[in-house]
Design a protein around this motif. Structure first.
Motif: not given
Length: 223
Positions: A155-165
C-alpha cells in the motif's frame, strides 16, 4: 460461456468465482473486459464503471465502433459483450470514489492520479479486496502495478508512486485529445492480464512492471 478449451490449462476460471471490478472502460479497460470473457469468466462476475460517453476520437484506440458514439461507455461495453459473447456484465454509469463498495479483484484504470489516490487510500482497511491491478500509459511505455492493498508495504509503495496530476502533463494532439495508440494499449492490457493470470494461479504479486516499446524493454520491481 465462451469455449475456453485452448486456455483452461493456463488459467482455469473456476479457481476464481468472485467479483471483478473494472474502473474505467477506455483503451485499457475495454480490452480487459473482452479478455476476461474470452478466458471463460462469466458476465455476472464483471462490474464495469465509467461516467463518460463514447466520442468519435475514442474509436481510434478503444474497442467501440461508430454505432456506439454518444452512448455511455458502460452501456456500449454491455452491448459489445452481450452481442459478441452472449454474456451480460454489470454496468455502472458512475465515477468511483472512496465510498464505492468494492471487493474481490479491482482493475484500476482511471484517467488521473488524484482519482487513484482517492480510491486506493482507504483500501488498506478493506479486507474484502484481494487484488488491485493498476495501469498507466504513455504513447511508447506503460506501468502495471499489482498489489494487495491490505499489505502495508504494498500500500505504501503504491501511494508513494503517485504524483500530482499537473506534475506530468499529458501528451495531447493539436485538437487537445490525449495521445495513445491502440497496439501499445494492447501491450498494456496484455501485461495487466498476465499479472491477473499469475494471481489466479497463486504466483507472486506485489510488484511494478514497466515496459517501453522504443526500444523494447521490460523491468519488474518488487514493492
Amino acid at each position: 460461456m465462451v469455449n475456453n478449451s485452448r486456455s483452461v490449462g493456463i488459467i482455469n476460471p473456476a479457481k476464481y468465482t468472485g467479483n471483478i471490478h473494472i474502473i474505467g472502460v477506455g483503451a485499457t479497460g475495454s480490452r480487459i473486459v473482452k479478455n476476461l470473457i474470452e478466458l471463460g469468466f462469466i458476465g455476472s462476475q464483471i462490474h464495469v464503471y465509467d461516467d463518460d460517453v463514447v466520442e468519435e476520437h475514442n474509436i481510434n484506440n478503444q474497442l467501440f465502433d461508430l454505432t456506439h458514439i454518444g452512448m455511455p461507455k458502460v452501456v456500449a461495453m454491455f452491448e459489445l459483450i452481450k452481442n459478441g459473447y452472449g454474456e451480460k456484465i454489470h454496468s455502472h454509469q458512475q465515477r468511483v470514489d472512496a465510498n464505492t463498495e468494492l471487493d474481490g479483484i479491482v482493475f484500476l484504470l482511471t484517467d488521473t492520479m488524484s482519482s487513484r489516490r482517492d480510491i486506493v487510500t482507504p483500501m488498506n482497511i478493506n479486507i474484502n479486496i484481494k487484488l488491485v491491478i493498476e495501469t498507466r500509459l504513455d504513447p511508447e511505455c506503460g506501468y502495471v502495478n499489482t498489489f494487495n492493498p491490505i499489505n502495508k508495504k504494498h500500500h505504501k509503495f503504491y501511494i508513494d508512486s503517485l504524483f500530482d496530476d499537473d506534475a506530468k502533463p499529458e501528451i495531447v494532439s493539436a485538437c487537445g485529445t490525449r495521445q495513445t495508440i491502440g497496439h501499445v494499449d494492447d501491450i498494456l492490457a496484455g501485461t495487466a492480464m498476465c499479472e491477473f493470470v499469475k494471481w489466479v494461479n497463486e504466483q507472486k504479486i506485489g510488484k511494478q512492471v514497466f515496459f517501453a516499446v522504443n526500444p523494447y524493454y521490460f523491468q519488474e520491481t518488487d514493492m
